[in-house]
Design a protein around this motif. Sequence first.
Motif, PDB file in Angstrom:
ATOM      1  N   ARG A  87       0.838  -1.212   0.000  1.00 54.04           N
ATOM      2  CA  ARG A  87       0.000   0.000   0.000  1.00 54.04           C
ATOM      3  C   ARG A  87       0.869   1.256   0.000  1.00 54.04           C
ATOM      4  NH1 ARG A  87      -3.128  -1.146   4.083  1.00 54.04           N
ATOM      5  NH2 ARG A  87      -4.651  -2.186   2.743  1.00 54.04           N
ATOM      6  N   LEU A  88       1.953   1.243   0.771  1.00 57.79           N
ATOM      7  CA  LEU A  88       2.876   2.380   0.777  1.00 57.79           C
ATOM      8  C   LEU A  88       3.489   2.595  -0.601  1.00 57.79           C
ATOM      9  CD1 LEU A  88       4.699   1.779   4.169  1.00 57.79           C
ATOM     10  CD2 LEU A  88       3.485   3.871   3.541  1.00 57.79           C
ATOM     11  N   ARG A  89       3.836   1.502  -1.264  1.00 56.73           N
ATOM     12  CA  ARG A  89       4.413   1.597  -2.604  1.00 56.73           C
ATOM     13  C   ARG A  89       3.401   2.221  -3.574  1.00 56.73           C
ATOM     14  NH1 ARG A  89       5.789  -3.669  -3.371  1.00 56.73           N
ATOM     15  NH2 ARG A  89       7.900  -3.342  -2.545  1.00 56.73           N
ATOM     16  N   LYS A  90       2.167   1.767  -3.488  1.00 56.56           N
ATOM     17  CA  LYS A  90       1.123   2.311  -4.351  1.00 56.56           C
ATOM     18  C   LYS A  90       0.901   3.790  -4.059  1.00 56.56           C
ATOM     19  CE  LYS A  90      -2.177   2.255  -7.387  1.00 56.56           C
ATOM     20  NZ  LYS A  90      -1.854   2.143  -8.832  1.00 56.56           N
ATOM     21  N   LEU A  91       0.926   4.174  -2.785  1.00 59.15           N
ATOM     22  CA  LEU A  91       0.775   5.586  -2.427  1.00 59.15           C
ATOM     23  C   LEU A  91       1.876   6.418  -3.064  1.00 59.15           C
ATOM     24  CD1 LEU A  91      -0.341   7.996  -0.912  1.00 59.15           C
ATOM     25  CD2 LEU A  91       0.812   7.184   1.158  1.00 59.15           C
ATOM     26  N   GLY A  92       3.113   5.930  -3.026  1.00 62.47           N
ATOM     27  CA  GLY A  92       4.216   6.663  -3.645  1.00 62.47           C
ATOM     28  C   GLY A  92       4.002   6.851  -5.139  1.00 62.47           C
ATOM     29  N   GLU A  93       3.543   5.797  -5.815  1.00 59.94           N
ATOM     30  CA  GLU A  93       3.306   5.881  -7.259  1.00 59.94           C
ATOM     31  C   GLU A  93       2.203   6.882  -7.579  1.00 59.94           C
ATOM     32  OE1 GLU A  93       2.407   1.859  -8.189  1.00 59.94           O
ATOM     33  OE2 GLU A  93       4.479   1.149  -7.997  1.00 59.94           O
ATOM     34  N   VAL A  94       1.125   6.820  -6.812  1.00 57.58           N
ATOM     35  CA  VAL A  94       0.001   7.732  -7.043  1.00 57.58           C
ATOM     36  C   VAL A  94       0.406   9.169  -6.730  1.00 57.58           C
ATOM     37  CG1 VAL A  94      -2.314   8.361  -6.237  1.00 57.58           C
ATOM     38  CG2 VAL A  94      -1.778   5.978  -6.706  1.00 57.58           C
ATOM     39  N   ALA A  95       1.202   9.345  -5.671  1.00 55.12           N
ATOM     40  CA  ALA A  95       1.661  10.689  -5.314  1.00 55.12           C
ATOM     41  C   ALA A  95       2.493  11.292  -6.442  1.00 55.12           C
ATOM     42  CB  ALA A  95       2.473  10.644  -4.021  1.00 55.12           C
ATOM     43  N   LEU A  96       3.353  10.491  -7.072  1.00 54.22           N
ATOM     44  CA  LEU A  96       4.126  10.990  -8.216  1.00 54.22           C
ATOM     45  C   LEU A  96       3.197  11.392  -9.357  1.00 54.22           C
ATOM     46  CD1 LEU A  96       7.276   8.669  -8.536  1.00 54.22           C
ATOM     47  CD2 LEU A  96       7.221  11.101  -7.961  1.00 54.22           C
ATOM     48  N   ASP A  97       2.193  10.561  -9.635  1.00 48.81           N
ATOM     49  CA  ASP A  97       1.231  10.888 -10.698  1.00 48.81           C
ATOM     50  C   ASP A  97       0.482  12.179 -10.381  1.00 48.81           C
ATOM     51  OD1 ASP A  97       1.898   8.660 -12.179  1.00 48.81           O
ATOM     52  OD2 ASP A  97       0.324   7.406 -11.329  1.00 48.81           O
ATOM     53  N   ALA A  98       0.233  12.405  -9.069  1.00 46.99           N
ATOM     54  CA  ALA A  98      -0.501  13.603  -8.653  1.00 46.99           C
ATOM     55  C   ALA A  98       0.402  14.830  -8.557  1.00 46.99           C
ATOM     56  CB  ALA A  98      -1.188  13.350  -7.312  1.00 46.99           C
ATOM     57  N   GLY A  99       1.709  14.629  -8.725  1.00 49.49           N
ATOM     58  CA  GLY A  99       2.643  15.744  -8.641  1.00 49.49           C
ATOM     59  C   GLY A  99       3.032  16.139  -7.237  1.00 49.49           C
ATOM     60  N   ASP A 100       2.715  15.286  -6.260  1.00 46.49           N
ATOM     61  CA  ASP A 100       3.065  15.556  -4.858  1.00 46.49           C
ATOM     62  C   ASP A 100       4.391  14.852  -4.543  1.00 46.49           C
ATOM     63  OD1 ASP A 100       3.280  15.866  -2.126  1.00 46.49           O
ATOM     64  OD2 ASP A 100       1.139  15.587  -1.749  1.00 46.49           O
ATOM     65  N   VAL A 101       5.478  15.534  -4.844  1.00 50.37           N
ATOM     66  CA  VAL A 101       6.802  14.932  -4.714  1.00 50.37           C
ATOM     67  C   VAL A 101       7.133  14.640  -3.254  1.00 50.37           C
ATOM     68  CG1 VAL A 101       9.262  15.272  -5.120  1.00 50.37           C
ATOM     69  CG2 VAL A 101       7.615  16.036  -6.830  1.00 50.37           C
ATOM     70  N   ALA A 102       6.720  15.516  -2.350  1.00 57.58           N
ATOM     71  CA  ALA A 102       7.018  15.312  -0.932  1.00 57.58           C
ATOM     72  C   ALA A 102       6.358  14.042  -0.409  1.00 57.58           C
ATOM     73  CB  ALA A 102       6.551  16.522  -0.125  1.00 57.58           C
ATOM     74  N   ALA A 103       5.094  13.829  -0.788  1.00 56.52           N
ATOM     75  CA  ALA A 103       4.384  12.620  -0.348  1.00 56.52           C
ATOM     76  C   ALA A 103       5.008  11.373  -0.960  1.00 56.52           C
ATOM     77  CB  ALA A 103       2.903  12.696  -0.723  1.00 56.52           C
ATOM     78  N   ALA A 104       5.438  11.473  -2.224  1.00 60.59           N
ATOM     79  CA  ALA A 104       6.086  10.337  -2.885  1.00 60.59           C
ATOM     80  C   ALA A 104       7.390   9.992  -2.189  1.00 60.59           C
ATOM     81  CB  ALA A 104       6.329  10.659  -4.359  1.00 60.59           C
TER      82      ALA A 104
END
Length: 540
Positions: A269-286
């Motif tokens: 789930r953490l890995r998926k969150l990182g991928e989605v955060a990159l897609d959303a442009g939220d580099v800090a969250a990624a």
Amino acid sequence: MQGHSNLSVLVVDPNPGMRSSLQNMLNQAGISKVEYAVNSGTAIKQLMKKSYDIILCEYDLGVADGQDGQQLLEDLRHHKLIGLLTIFIMLTSEAVYSKVVSAAELTPTDYILKPFTVETLVQRIGRAVERRMAFLPTFQLIGQGNLREAIRSCIKAEAEHPRYATDFARLRAEMLVSLKQYDEAEKVYREILDTRPLGWAHLGHARAVFALGRVDEARAALEELIKANPQLMSAYDLLARCHEAEGQHARAKEVLENAVAISPHMVRRLRKLGEVALDAGDVAAAEKSFKQVVSKARYSEFRNPEDHVNLVKALVKKGDSQQAGGVVRDLERSLRGSPGLDACKAYATAMLHEAAGNPTAAAAELKAASNALKAASGLSSGMKMALVRSCLDHKLDAEASDVMLSVVNDVNSEVTTDQAVAVFERAGRHDLARGIGEQLSAQAQVLLGVADEKRNMGDVRGAVQSLLEAYHIAPDNLKVILALTGGILRQMNELGWDHPLGELCHEQIEKIRKLDPQHPRLQPITDEYNATRRKYGIAV
């Protein structure tokens, strides 16, 4: 506990006193084949080597690897380290049970609340073995790949074993989903929900609805489900997929962040969150997510060098090349011997050179990554496709084409010829798109010829394998579909019925019916398929 002396047990518990106590209890119950694991890591290592009849697992496995018993169970099932016949019993306190029982989509065979007596343990093991016997005929059919007969077995067992009727109905729905019969699965879940408002049934129903393309309906149902049961973690995962399907990456990120706040240790789930955060442009969250993934997976049996690559990607986007360089060095040091290390290291280093404004060095590393892929295994199609795009950005046409061919030729990649061509088209490289399409089409034709040669030499299994490779490259090519169907029928007529191949054959006949309902070979192939089923006593 007469008759159970041959059962083998794996006890997973970090507490030596509890392990000793459980051994004494099991010995009193007549069970002497007992082995131990002190945490999830050692449990996984042992289960990679051998199987056990029963796993007795403490829920609280300590802080050493961050996993609890529920997450271990999900990892074991996700990586197929335990089968349907394995009895998994969770040992937990009443306070934890009240949270876990409603939160878990993947449930243990049973829970035993602490403290408990030897009589309680004996009773629960006996009950679990009795349940396994009731499910044995169905599990055996599933093991053979005969899902349609297994579904019929479930229907019969629901009447014969009313105590387990809901469990059989759930298993039947899950098999229908496996067969992509989502409309039928939806009906089964609805029937269950008409009787009892079970969280997993709501989730299964939403999953079937999502697969049917009714994303709005699935999203609304999941939002209500999470309101009613905020601990049902898998509902968050599916809700995030709904938002992704609608192009709402920021919403998907928010949903996964809420899930991680509740259950912070699930690496997938953490890995998926990182991928989605990159897609959303939220580099800090990624960055935050991928750092947690790298940290938590460090001592895992399922370490993945791609996690370091993703962290480098986030840090480069953030502009922190110094820290990204440290991640590359850690990748080389901590995953030495990993089959995908060289490709991942070269790709990550290419990103560093690109960020430093050194395109020549970046191109050299991309070439090295492309070459390393030829000997690598286990790397995802997503990383390979990202490498293709990077090669295209650096005008490395040959490398981009080679990597893309390796992706499409991998029967496990799920990347089709049309998807491969689309990548080149989106990059504005119509010449490469045309070239890769022609190459793949030529490969499919060559594989058809190879299949003919193998068949003529009497190697019907080898012929079908070549046809499957051709089908993966060209899944909508009518010539390939017809050849594959004919090859499967010949193999089964000569070597015996094969349930997965029989199911695939049925799917191809239906595909021919959709593509060309008047095709002259459709009826003869249908007749041969039905005759083959009758030959082996399988209902038509």
